[in-house]
Design an enzyme around this catalytic site. Structure first.
Site, short mmCIF file in Angstrom:
data_model
loop_
_atom_site.label_atom_id
_atom_site.label_comp_id
_atom_site.label_asym_id
_atom_site.label_seq_id
_atom_site.Cartn_x
_atom_site.Cartn_y
_atom_site.Cartn_z
N ASP A 242 0.67 -1.11 -0.03
CA ASP A 242 -0.01 0.00 -0.11
C ASP A 242 0.87 1.12 -0.21
OD1 ASP A 242 -2.33 1.92 0.94
OD2 ASP A 242 -3.34 -0.07 0.89
N HIS A 309 -3.54 5.92 3.71
CA HIS A 309 -4.03 4.68 3.23
C HIS A 309 -3.51 3.37 3.79
CE1 HIS A 309 -5.90 1.70 0.37
NE2 HIS A 309 -7.11 2.65 0.47
N SER A 507 -11.10 -1.29 0.30
CA SER A 507 -9.82 -1.22 1.02
C SER A 507 -9.67 -1.31 2.48
CB SER A 507 -9.20 0.35 0.66
OG SER A 507 -8.81 0.38 -0.51
#
Length: 1532
Positions: A242, A309, A507
């Site tokens: 990520d 994220h 996600s």
């Protein structure tokens, strides 16, 4: 793309090289040169041989010249010579990277190009054989690309491009502040704590302290229960690919994976893995979009998250638990490997992703979490070059993942967040990587869809546009919570400097599944230390997940952490941790029967998980009764068989199951409790006691499958000697019976409706009786009302459904399909059914119970018997449907009967008429209910039916009572004036008994039914501006051309006839209409069928309402006194009867006879009319003036056709509410079907004749004095001589009837015979449940204290029925819709009843101030109108007749208006208040003996009493009886 069509991107091409046109031309030219090269002269060869040294020097000089001339100038042109370091491209759209692989691992790009180009590229070789090549310049890339494309061993070449880019702002960021309202517990408190200044300070970690932030998602997946088993182990490593991780985050830093072989910061590759200082993972993207190592670009050792994220995902996996801050990860003790693949522009590139995969593979990760995908789904037509790029990308992903799968790692990918069905990408030959790789590696990968707090797919409107998780029954695998998930974030400016925040999407769902996978691996690796068990973990995650109806993923399930770790724990002991079917609630099942449901699909659809079975083509459906041994399949090669059942394991412990078969595990999968079982070994099933899913998937079924089980023995395993075929497999349905809410709650008949249509003989077969092919509401040509399904001779069905008196011989179909429907009152104990036919099936509440069809047979009739069926106790009536087909209607036997489960299964079955209670068809002359002519209309003040109707009226009487009707000024439409002329011409009046020839149209304006109707502007915005109105009646005809309803626009219309929905007109966008579809020919056999029409959202002001001909809307249904009747329920004592069956020893293997279902159902109420609680259809309570009981009568009933000889004994009857006639002789038994009668009342396409019983007497013509007397027919008798009249268990009812219909008639009809049609099993046989049972029962009649009791409501100045002008000028039937009514008190009138004033004073008036005038005092307004409601039972003078004609006379009192209803039917319409236009009404009704449920609603402004009544009954002689207190019984 159709199912089974392979996306070319998911194939397995042996070679996927690219060759552009120039290279192809060059190769062609080289081939030509080779073919035309001249032979070398022999002299030259000799010279070379003699002087090899000289020749070598010449060759070296030649090559040097070629390099100087051919290579150096182009390179200098491309990158410059002597100009310093090459520059990095600033064009972010041009990424100078190639991803390449060859036909063999070990081949490199550098081996294919000149060495002088080495300095302008960097090549990284991955273990998978993929080469990542970064270039200093785009021009060099193009030259190398051309060279590579000419290589014959090139497999794939892809120029790198950006994939996903995590959103800078979460799609639901604007909702975060309101998240608590959206269903996230504690989020409001969390948001108030997100003060950025707080997080600029240090965060204090307190070991052992609970985590303060709420995480609803952990509760959904049952994390705490999982943590009771394991919180994960540090040996399990989860690689999060990520944007990196916040390496100093208090919730992450202690759980970060550390490369212990690397010394931090020494600038040395200590572990020799090719990367320097990779302590926590690696940053494969670096600080530039192009990662060629120059000017600070290239990969970096520090995977610090500069976004949010990756840290958020990492926290969901493994945030530290109970450290006093933040949150807990789902696996709080595993380690997180941080692999950063995002550039400073937040782009994810394929090359960086594949490098991260390689690192995870080499450095020991067990789980790889991939919360990324393409920038967006490509749902556009693509070019050949784009297709080639997609193919190359697919091949490279597959090559990169293959070593990971070979190592048995677990890979979890996100489905994405574009609110898109990923299955649709097949149409465009595009992909969604890496999610689509889960289809290529189905044993080690999962693609995850996000769910929300309601356990459905996340999808909503945010910022005025739809957002949501991607999904797909093919490509998405499983669901996990992903909406507004709390997790860790780095304190960066884009995140308001917070360390925790909410994010939404797949996600977030992906790391949840990754973490659960880590928990499972932590358990599986215990003892052996082998945590590389991705295949096993993936299987456990899926099999332990919770099924969620409607979740659009292949498994249809959402993850459950607790179940997963428990199943993993069981697997360590060699035990299958089967999962209880939480959706199965025994008490909610309306039907339960031992056996299996089989569905054959046309094609090979595999045996893995899928959630699109209902979308696949079906070849056949079947029910397999009995034991779990499967053979003699209906279809074989070319089909996929799916078998479903529920298995009941009542004991706690280890059940043993073995599957004996020669079928291959590649073709067969057997699952119990969601766990796939081993076909070649004994399976130990860890049962917690309860219900479990059983499923079997079998491709090309042929082999015998024999499943045997052994119960727990208290030992670690079960002895093989204990194995047997257990009868604990069931099929069931929670689907309740169809709610015919529009039908009166009265058991009116024991008939069936049979609907048929012609078909081509060549199409008759198993597909003909599929549920999808034969639906009750679909169009049919013929409709017949029949007493039973008992056509034992080949021609019986044809003769009874198409009698020559109704259907011309040329119109009788030679081949047909049909559906028969009725409603069954279930017995106390389970029953079993016997079905005989060539092609047919039987269903109860949409659950197929039996089918008769053998593909290998010649269509001969076969008899099948069902297993024992238990009926749920939530409903006392059930829908029985028989679907049948006949290639030759003249040779089509069809019979259906029943037996108790403990009776001899070889015995003859008994007719189902013993249990049928049908309220959709009715023979008015039967006496099971009273009746009054007309069309009943019920009105609710909204577009939705809620509670009791607010207003009720009956046509045509209501229209006859308005001043407009009395003045002959009805507002009929121009084209329909003749109908209203007929209404006036035939003498319709409020004194209905004096106008028996009244004919009115079923067409009216709502304003024509109420005296004081305002204009449309006054109605707008009031309670009745939009109406839900239902009008219903029973008609003695069909509609050959169909019928429709007016108005045809601006409202939703539904119409029902018999058991069918025959019309549906929707104005709501997206809802399908159903055009008029009533049968062309209707044969009613002396019965009337229910006709009901609903208007939902009717504009009341000006709407013209009508039931009209579908082909000519100016032709209306006529409402007359003979052909449109409304049933009135009558409560009476019922008698008891017993029936015996053959319980002799069974001469077959008892093991093949399933035992009754476990647990035994409790007794259901009969029937299931939910209006009043606690009623029983069969009961006997004391009634006034009981008559002496006749002596018991005993007789034998002879069996015919498909019935067995039955001894029936009638017990002493219950006391009758009136003097009863003497017992009549019981007539001799009649056959099930008598010879067809030639007499009929057929008119056009409808007949009222009874083709299976003696010819009926024609209905008498109307007279001036009385209603028509009923046709001679059997009628219920209250003295106990009643019973079923079909000749199977009872005698036929062919007694005599006398009736007259002239003005001097006594108005009664008498009949003898047996008429108690229903039986239910009791401890002493079968207790009768008589026709006529209804929502009202004797238990509700307070027979101990006659007299009227009325509820009086205070006047009000705020309720809409007083403040809205037009509502204040009529009498509503229900005022509970307003919140203002307050009860003044109860008035008891033991003697007066409905004949005189109520005792006591009325409630005081209410005074309010009126509008203030310009001058003078403000006036006061007096409110003194009140509502008075009396509900109870009318007890008319009893007559010794099946039906007695009474005239109900109501004389209105001053300052008052009164409405009267019998059951659900309006007897007097109160269409104005106070009643002035019509003071007196008289209505003729026909009533059998008993109590009539009655409600009198009065509105009064009298000052002397709360209300005053003048209601009386007039018999046929003219004698008038006041309804005094002794004629009224209170309701209890």
């Amino acid at each position: 793309m159709a199912e089974g069509t392979q996306n070319p991107l998911l194939g397995d091409p042996s070679h996927a090289s690219h060759s552009d046109t120039k290279v192809q031309k060059l190769e062609h030219k080289l081939q030509q040169l080779k073919e035309h090269t001249p032979q070398t002269h022999n002299g030259i060869r000799e010279w070379i041989h003699q002087k090899p040294g000289t020749f070598g020097c010449l060759v070296f000089l030649l090559i040097t010249c070629i390099v100087l001339v051919a290579v150096v100038p182009p390179v200098c042109v491309l990158v410059g010579c002597g100009a310093g370091r090459p520059s990095d491209s600033s064009d972010s759209e041009s990424i100078n990277r190639l991803i390449v692989n060859f036909d063999q691992i070990g081949k490199t790009v550098k081996s294919k190009i000149p060495p002088l180009l080495y300095d302008y590229l960097e090549e990284v070789a991955l273990k998978s054989g993929i080469q990542i090549v970064s270039f200093s310049d785009a021009k060099v890339l193009e030259e190398v690309k051309k060279i590579l494309l000419s290589q014959p061993d090139l497999s794939n070449l892809l120029q790198d491009s950006a994939q996903s880019r995590p959103p800078v702002q979460d799609p639901l960021a604007a909702l975060a502040g309101a998240a608590s309202q959206a269903g996230v517990p504690g989020t409001r408190r969390f948001m108030s704590a997100l003060d950025p200044r707080r997080f600029l300070q240090s965060v204090t970690v307190v070991p052992g302290a609970p985590d303060p932030l709420d995480q609803y998602s952990l509760g959904i997946v049952k994390a705490k229960d999982a943590w009771n088993v394991t919180q994960g182990t540090p040996e399990v490593i989860v690689a999060v690919v990520d944007t990196g991780c916040d390496l100093t985050h208090p919730d992450l830093k202690d759980n970060l994976w550390i490369n212990t072989k690397e010394i931090p910061g020494n600038g040395v590759d200590d572990d020799g893995n090719g990367l320097i200082d990779d302590v926590y993972g690696y940053d494969f993207a670096g600080t530039c979009e192009n990662d060629y190592p120059s000017d600070g670009c290239g990969p970096k050792p520090d995977p610090q998250d500069t976004g949010t994220h990756g840290s958020h995902c990492a926290g969901i996996v493994g945030a530290v638990r109970n450290n006093g801050v933040g949150i807990s990860g789902i696996a709080p003790r595993v380690k997180i490997m941080c692999l950063k693949v995002s550039t400073p522009s937040n782009n994810f590139y394929t090359a960086h992703i594949l490098k991260a995969y390689d690192y995870a593979y080499r450095m020991g990760a067990h789980v790889v979490s991939c919360s990324f995908g393409p920038a967006e789904p490509n749902m556009k037509t693509i070019s050949p070059d784009e297709l080639a790029a997609y193919v190359a990308e697919r091949n490279l992903y597959r090559a990169a993942l293959q070593p990971m799968v070979d190592k048995n790692m677990l890979i979890i990918a996100a489905a994405g967040n574009e609110n898109t069905n990923l299955d649709q990408l097949d149409q465009y030959n595009t992909t969604y990587m890496p999610c689509f790789m889960a289809k290529e590696f189905p044993e080690n990968m999962l693609c995850v869809t996000a769910t929300n707090q309601d356990d459905v797919r996340w999808a909503e409107i945010a910022n005025n546009k739809p957002v949501g998780s991607n999904f797909g029954l093919k490509y998405a695998d499983i669901g996990a919570p992903g909406r507004l998930i709390m997790s860790s974030t780095p304190p960066v400016a884009g995140n308001s400097m917070t360390r925790w925040n909410l994010k939404t999407g797949s996600s977030m769902a992906t790391p949840m599944v990754s973490g659960i996978g880590a928990l499972v691996l932590s358990v599986l690796g215990t003892g052996t230390g082998n945590y590389f068990q991705g295949k096993e973990a993936r299987k456990i995650i899926v099999e332990s997940a919770d099924p969620k109806v409607g979740l659009p993923v292949s498994t249809g399930r959402r993850v459950n952490a607790a179940s997963a770790v428990l199943q993993a724990t069981a697997k360590l002991s060699g035990v299958a941790g089967i999962v209880t079917d939480a959706s199965f609630v025994r008490s909610s099942q309306s039907v339960l029967v031992t056996g299996f449901n089989e569905t054959y699909y046309a094609g090979d659809f595999g045996i893995t998980e899928r959630n699109d079975w209902d979308q696949l083509p079906v070849t056949g459906v079947s029910t397999r009764p009995g034991l779990p041994r499967f053979e003699r399949y209906k279809f074989g090669a070319g089909t996929t068989l799916r078998v479903k059942a529920s298995v009941y394991l009542p004991l706690t412990g280890l059940y043993a199951m073995q599957i004996n078969t020669t079928a291959s595990s590649a073709d067969l999968r057997v699952l119990v409790g969601q766990v796939a079982l081993n076909l070649s070994a004994v399976n130990l099933l860890n049962s917690n006691g309860g219900w479990y899913e059983f499923e079997m998937r079998y491709r090309n079924p042929s082999a015998i499958i024999d499943i045997q089980m052994a119960e727990p023995t208290g030992q670690p395993g079960a002895s093989s000697s204990a194995f047997s075929r257990m009868t604990n497999f069931y099929i069931s349905t929670p689907v309740p019976p169809k709610d015919y809410y529009w039908a009166p709650k009265i058991a009116l008949s024991s008939t069936w409706q049979v609907l048929t249509r012609p078909v081509n003989a060549t199409t008759v077969g198993l597909a003909s009786i599929l549920e999808s092919a034969l639906q009750l509401d679909s169009p049919f040509n013929f409709s017949s009302v029949v007493p039973d399904i008992n056509y034992t001779t080949p021609t019986a069905l044809r003769a009874n459904l198409y009698p020559s008196s109704v259907v011309a011989a040329a119109s009788v179909p030679q081949s047909l399909v049909g559906i028969a429907h009725t409603r069954l009152a279930a017995p106390d104990k389970p029953m079993r059914f016997k079905l005989t036919c060539s092609y047919c099936s039987m269903a109860v509440n949409d659950l197929r119970i039996l089918d008769v069809y053998d593909p290998a047979s010649t269509g001969a009739a076969t008899t099948r018997i069902s297993d024992c069926i238990a009926f749920g106790n939530t409903s006392g009536t059930h829908d029985i449907v028989v679907r049948f087909a006949a290639a030759d209607s003249s040779a089509a036997p069809l019979t259906l009967g029943w037996l108790p489960c403990d009776a001899n299964p070889t015995a003859e079955a008994v007719s189902l008429r013993t249990h049928v209670m049908n309220n959709l068809f009715w023979k008015p002359s039967s006496g099971v209910a009273g009746y009054v002519p007309g069309l009943q209309c019920d009105v609710w003040p909204s577009a939705n039916r809620v509670g009791a109707p607010v207003y009720k009226f009956r046509l045509p009487a209501a229209m006859a009572s308005t001043p407009r009707a009395l003045q002959k000024n009805l507002t009929g439409p121009r084209d329909n004036r003749a109908m209203f002329d007929d209404f006036l011409r035939t003498g319709c009046s409020p004194t209905e008994d004096k106008s028996p020839g009244c004919i009115g149209p079923a067409m009216f304006r709502f304003s024509d039914t109420i005296v004081n109707w305002p204009n449309s502007s006054t109605i707008t915005g009031t309670a009745l501006a939009a109406l839900y109105m239902r009008c219903w009646t029973y008609v003695s005809r069909g509609f050959g051309q169909g019928f429709t309803a007016l108005p045809l626009s601006n409202n939703n219309i539904y119409a029902y006839m018999g058991a069918q929905t025959v019309l549906r007109l929707e104005v709501t966008a997206g809802l399908a209409n159903q055009p008029p579809s009533s049968p062309n020919v209707t044969q009613l056999n002396d019965h009337y069928q229910l006709l009901a029409v609903e208007w939902r959202g009717l504009g009341a002001a000006t709407a013209l309402v009508g039931i009209v001909n579908a082909a000519a809307t100016n032709i209306s249904l006529n409402l007359d006194m003979n052909n449109t009747l409304l049933p009135i329920p009558v409560v009476a004592a019922r008698t008891a009867a017993t029936v015996s069956f053959d319980y002799s020893a069974v001469a077959i293997d008892p093991a093949t006879i399933p035992s009754p279902p476990y647990p035994a159902p409790s007794r259901p109420a009969r029937p299931s009319w939910p209006t009043f609680p606690g009623q029983l259809a069969a009961e006997s309570l004391p009634a006034p003036a009981p008559a002496p009981s006749p002596a018991n009568t005993t007789f034998n009933t002879s069996a015919t056709n498909a019935t067995t000889a039955t001894n029936a004994t009638l017990s002493a009857p219950a006391p009758s509410p009136s003097p009863a006639p003497a017992a009549s002789p019981v007539p001799s038994p009649a056959p099930v079907y008598a010879a067809p009668s030639n007499a009929s009342n057929a008119s056009n396409t409808t007949t009222a004749s009874n083709a299976t019983s003696p010819a009926p007497v024609a209905s008498p013509a109307p007279s001036n004095a009385t209603l028509p007397a009923p046709s001679p027919s059997p009628a219920p008798v209250l003295n106990g001589t009643g019973g079923a009249g079909n000749g199977t268990t009872t005698a036929a009812a062919n007694g005599t009837t006398t009736a007259t219909s002239n003005g001097t008639s006594n108005g009664t009809s008498t009949a003898t015979g047996r008429h108690l049609m229903q039986l239910q099993e009791s401890s002493s046989g079968f207790e009768a449940v008589a026709l006529g049972a209804s929502a009202w029962s004797l238990r509700q009649v307070d027979t101990t204290s006659p007299g009227l009791r009325a509820d009086v409501y205070n006047p009000t100045s705020t309720a809409p029925y007083d403040t809205v002008e037009y509502l204040s000028k009529l009498v509503l039937n229900n005022i509970s819709f307003a919140s203002d009514p307050t009860l003044f008190g109860n008035v008891v009138s033991p003697t007066v009843g409905l004949s005189g004033p109520l005792p006591g004073k009325p409630p005081p008036s209410l005074y309010t101030l009126g509008p203030k005038p310009a001058k003078g005092p403000t006036p006061q307004i007096e409110w003194r109108a009140r509502y008075v409601r009396a509900a109870g039972f009318l007890y008319p003078p009893q007559r010794a007749a099946a039906l007695t004609r009474w005239v109900v006379k109501v004389v209105e009192q001053t300052n008052q208006s009164t409405s009267v209803t019998f059951g659900d039917v309006t007897i007097r319409n109160a269409i104005e208040f106070p009643g002035t236009a019509v003071r007196e009404t008289s209505v003729a009704v026909w009533l059998p003996p008993g109590y009539v449920p009655m409600v009198v609603m009065a509105r009064s402004s009298r000052t002397d009493t709360a209300a005053s009544y003048d209601v009386s009954l007039i018999d046929a002689t003219g004698a008038e009886t006041d309804v005094t207190g002794d004629r009224w019984y209170r309701s209890v």
